[in-house]
Scaffold this motif. Sequence first.
Motif, PDB file in Angstrom:
ATOM      1  N   VAL A 242       0.833  -1.202   0.000  1.00 46.85           N
ATOM      2  CA  VAL A 242       0.000   0.000   0.000  1.00 46.85           C
ATOM      3  C   VAL A 242       0.871   1.257   0.000  1.00 46.85           C
ATOM      4  O   VAL A 242       0.588   2.232  -0.703  1.00 46.85           O
ATOM      5  CB  VAL A 242      -0.948   0.020   1.220  1.00 46.85           C
ATOM      6  N   LEU A 243       1.955   1.236   0.777  1.00 48.34           N
ATOM      7  CA  LEU A 243       2.839   2.398   0.880  1.00 48.34           C
ATOM      8  C   LEU A 243       3.857   2.471  -0.262  1.00 48.34           C
ATOM      9  O   LEU A 243       4.725   3.336  -0.267  1.00 48.34           O
ATOM     10  CB  LEU A 243       3.587   2.362   2.221  1.00 48.34           C
ATOM     11  N   ARG A 244       3.769   1.537  -1.212  1.00 49.97           N
ATOM     12  CA  ARG A 244       4.623   1.541  -2.387  1.00 49.97           C
ATOM     13  C   ARG A 244       6.109   1.437  -2.053  1.00 49.97           C
ATOM     14  O   ARG A 244       6.957   2.076  -2.705  1.00 49.97           O
ATOM     15  CB  ARG A 244       4.371   2.813  -3.215  1.00 49.97           C
ATOM     16  N   MET A 245       6.460   0.638  -1.045  1.00 49.09           N
ATOM     17  CA  MET A 245       7.866   0.398  -0.779  1.00 49.09           C
ATOM     18  C   MET A 245       8.469  -0.339  -1.975  1.00 49.09           C
ATOM     19  O   MET A 245       7.853  -1.265  -2.503  1.00 49.09           O
ATOM     20  CB  MET A 245       8.030  -0.462   0.485  1.00 49.09           C
ATOM     21  N   PRO A 246       9.646   0.076  -2.449  1.00 48.60           N
ATOM     22  CA  PRO A 246      10.272  -0.638  -3.582  1.00 48.60           C
ATOM     23  C   PRO A 246      10.378  -2.136  -3.278  1.00 48.60           C
ATOM     24  O   PRO A 246      10.821  -2.516  -2.199  1.00 48.60           O
ATOM     25  CB  PRO A 246      11.656   0.016  -3.687  1.00 48.60           C
ATOM     26  N   TYR A 247       9.981  -2.948  -4.254  1.00 40.52           N
ATOM     27  CA  TYR A 247       9.897  -4.380  -3.979  1.00 40.52           C
ATOM     28  C   TYR A 247      11.244  -4.987  -3.611  1.00 40.52           C
ATOM     29  O   TYR A 247      11.314  -5.889  -2.781  1.00 40.52           O
ATOM     30  CB  TYR A 247       9.306  -5.123  -5.183  1.00 40.52           C
ATOM     31  N   TRP A 248      12.340  -4.519  -4.214  1.00 39.82           N
ATOM     32  CA  TRP A 248      13.631  -5.114  -3.916  1.00 39.82           C
ATOM     33  C   TRP A 248      14.005  -4.895  -2.449  1.00 39.82           C
ATOM     34  O   TRP A 248      14.602  -5.764  -1.819  1.00 39.82           O
ATOM     35  CB  TRP A 248      14.702  -4.580  -4.841  1.00 39.82           C
ATOM     36  N   LYS A 249      13.652  -3.725  -1.907  1.00 38.78           N
ATOM     37  CA  LYS A 249      13.905  -3.473  -0.490  1.00 38.78           C
ATOM     38  C   LYS A 249      13.032  -4.388   0.368  1.00 38.78           C
ATOM     39  O   LYS A 249      13.489  -4.973   1.358  1.00 38.78           O
ATOM     40  CB  LYS A 249      13.611  -2.017  -0.141  1.00 38.78           C
ATOM     41  N   PHE A 250      11.765  -4.481  -0.029  1.00 37.55           N
ATOM     42  CA  PHE A 250      10.847  -5.342   0.719  1.00 37.55           C
ATOM     43  C   PHE A 250      11.301  -6.790   0.684  1.00 37.55           C
ATOM     44  O   PHE A 250      11.280  -7.485   1.703  1.00 37.55           O
ATOM     45  CB  PHE A 250       9.439  -5.228   0.140  1.00 37.55           C
ATOM     46  N   LEU A 251      11.737  -7.257  -0.479  1.00 34.07           N
ATOM     47  CA  LEU A 251      12.132  -8.655  -0.633  1.00 34.07           C
ATOM     48  C   LEU A 251      13.334  -8.989   0.247  1.00 34.07           C
ATOM     49  O   LEU A 251      13.365 -10.049   0.890  1.00 34.07           O
ATOM     50  CB  LEU A 251      12.457  -8.952  -2.098  1.00 34.07           C
ATOM     51  N   ILE A 252      14.318  -8.095   0.293  1.00 38.18           N
ATOM     52  CA  ILE A 252      15.504  -8.345   1.118  1.00 38.18           C
ATOM     53  C   ILE A 252      15.119  -8.449   2.589  1.00 38.18           C
ATOM     54  O   ILE A 252      15.498  -9.402   3.287  1.00 38.18           O
ATOM     55  CB  ILE A 252      16.549  -7.231   0.923  1.00 38.18           C
ATOM     56  N   ALA A 253      14.358  -7.469   3.070  1.00 39.08           N
ATOM     57  CA  ALA A 253      13.940  -7.467   4.475  1.00 39.08           C
ATOM     58  C   ALA A 253      13.016  -8.645   4.779  1.00 39.08           C
ATOM     59  O   ALA A 253      13.109  -9.272   5.847  1.00 39.08           O
ATOM     60  CB  ALA A 253      13.237  -6.156   4.810  1.00 39.08           C
ATOM     61  N   ASN A 254      12.140  -8.959   3.836  1.00 34.50           N
ATOM     62  CA  ASN A 254      11.200 -10.061   4.005  1.00 34.50           C
ATOM     63  C   ASN A 254      11.936 -11.394   4.067  1.00 34.50           C
ATOM     64  O   ASN A 254      11.649 -12.245   4.924  1.00 34.50           O
ATOM     65  CB  ASN A 254      10.216 -10.054   2.827  1.00 34.50           C
ATOM     66  N   LEU A 255      12.895 -11.590   3.170  1.00 34.69           N
ATOM     67  CA  LEU A 255      13.658 -12.840   3.123  1.00 34.69           C
ATOM     68  C   LEU A 255      14.474 -13.036   4.403  1.00 34.69           C
ATOM     69  O   LEU A 255      14.429 -14.101   5.030  1.00 34.69           O
ATOM     70  CB  LEU A 255      14.572 -12.840   1.904  1.00 34.69           C
ATOM     71  N   LEU A 256      15.206 -11.992   4.798  1.00 31.49           N
ATOM     72  CA  LEU A 256      16.032 -12.099   6.003  1.00 31.49           C
ATOM     73  C   LEU A 256      15.168 -12.283   7.254  1.00 31.49           C
ATOM     74  O   LEU A 256      15.465 -13.127   8.101  1.00 31.49           O
ATOM     75  CB  LEU A 256      16.902 -10.847   6.148  1.00 31.49           C
ATOM     76  N   GLY A 257      14.114 -11.496   7.354  1.00 31.50           N
ATOM     77  CA  GLY A 257      13.235 -11.599   8.520  1.00 31.50           C
ATOM     78  C   GLY A 257      12.562 -12.953   8.612  1.00 31.50           C
ATOM     79  O   GLY A 257      12.477 -13.551   9.694  1.00 31.50           O
ATOM     80  N   GLY A 258      12.066 -13.460   7.467  1.00 33.34           N
ATOM     81  CA  GLY A 258      11.387 -14.749   7.468  1.00 33.34           C
ATOM     82  C   GLY A 258      12.310 -15.893   7.853  1.00 33.34           C
ATOM     83  O   GLY A 258      11.943 -16.761   8.651  1.00 33.34           O
ATOM     84  N   VAL A 259      13.527 -15.890   7.312  1.00 27.42           N
ATOM     85  CA  VAL A 259      14.481 -16.966   7.603  1.00 27.42           C
ATOM     86  C   VAL A 259      14.940 -16.910   9.061  1.00 27.42           C
ATOM     87  O   VAL A 259      14.990 -17.942   9.746  1.00 27.42           O
ATOM     88  CB  VAL A 259      15.688 -16.887   6.648  1.00 27.42           C
ATOM     89  N   VAL A 260      15.278 -15.711   9.539  1.00 24.78           N
ATOM     90  CA  VAL A 260      15.754 -15.577  10.918  1.00 24.78           C
ATOM     91  C   VAL A 260      14.656 -15.941  11.908  1.00 24.78           C
ATOM     92  O   VAL A 260      14.884 -16.675  12.881  1.00 24.78           O
ATOM     93  CB  VAL A 260      16.259 -14.147  11.188  1.00 24.78           C
ATOM     94  N   TRP A 261      13.427 -15.449  11.659  1.00 22.69           N
ATOM     95  CA  TRP A 261      12.315 -15.726  12.582  1.00 22.69           C
ATOM     96  C   TRP A 261      11.935 -17.206  12.568  1.00 22.69           C
ATOM     97  O   TRP A 261      11.895 -17.858  13.610  1.00 22.69           O
ATOM     98  CB  TRP A 261      11.102 -14.880  12.213  1.00 22.69           C
ATOM     99  N   ALA A 262      11.662 -17.740  11.380  1.00 22.25           N
ATOM    100  CA  ALA A 262      11.206 -19.129  11.268  1.00 22.25           C
ATOM    101  C   ALA A 262      12.306 -20.106  11.650  1.00 22.25           C
ATOM    102  O   ALA A 262      12.099 -21.028  12.446  1.00 22.25           O
ATOM    103  CB  ALA A 262      10.713 -19.406   9.846  1.00 22.25           C
ATOM    104  N   GLY A 263      13.496 -19.908  11.072  1.00 21.22           N
ATOM    105  CA  GLY A 263      14.607 -20.812  11.377  1.00 21.22           C
ATOM    106  C   GLY A 263      15.051 -20.706  12.821  1.00 21.22           C
ATOM    107  O   GLY A 263      15.305 -21.721  13.484  1.00 21.22           O
ATOM    108  N   GLY A 264      15.133 -19.478  13.333  1.00 23.24           N
ATOM    109  CA  GLY A 264      15.561 -19.284  14.721  1.00 23.24           C
ATOM    110  C   GLY A 264      14.580 -19.856  15.715  1.00 23.24           C
ATOM    111  O   GLY A 264      14.973 -20.521  16.688  1.00 23.24           O
TER     112      GLY A 264
END
Length: 214
Positions: A133-155
């Motif tokens: 909705v806030l139009r965050m650039p997808y590449w920025k979102f993808l990096i943060a999303n990937l790192l956050g998802g792996v650290v949260w789920a894996g951790g």
Amino acid sequence: MHVQEWLDSVPAVAVYAVVALVIGVESLGIPLPGEIVLVSAALLSSQHSGINPFVLGACASLGAVIGDSIGYAIGRKGGRPLLAWLAEKFPRHFSEGHVATAERSFEKWGMWAVFFGRFIALLRIFAGPLAGVLRMPYWKFLIANLLGGVVWAGGTTAVVYYVGMVAEDWLKRFSYFGLAAAVLVGLASMLIVRRRAQKMTAEKNEPEPVNAGD
């Protein structure tokens, strides 16, 4: 059937699928107990020889990343009307106050809001759709999303699995009533921590009072 025999009879593939699906749907913006499901599955993997914790963590990470990405696409296409629709369907989670708090977090922290939002229940639901909705650039979102998802789920999987293995002998002395009690205590502690984190986030995002003389 003995409890342990019943647990051993649960297909590992079903556990992987349920974890990935629930976390993925939650990441879309639909309130589901993704964290509770992940903790329960990780604890089960410490007692179930057929459930591989590495595969479990990978499935949870995959569900988180894909779900958030789909939520981002939906939010980017739906815009503000989507938030209004979600507020009607899920007023408890998408109230005007919650949306405003999440939006201030995104404006203040950007990519970090997506990363750390994975560890906070409210932002975990908002992250994907609101970033779109806030139009965050997808590449920025993808990096943060990937790192956050792996650290949260894996951790989370690693920590709960390790605790379950270490505590297995102790818990057996009290049968599975002890196991159930441990799960309840752990979940209660997590809820308390999350609520305090949400409260701190809300306080940090409150606008500073303007002096009358300014």
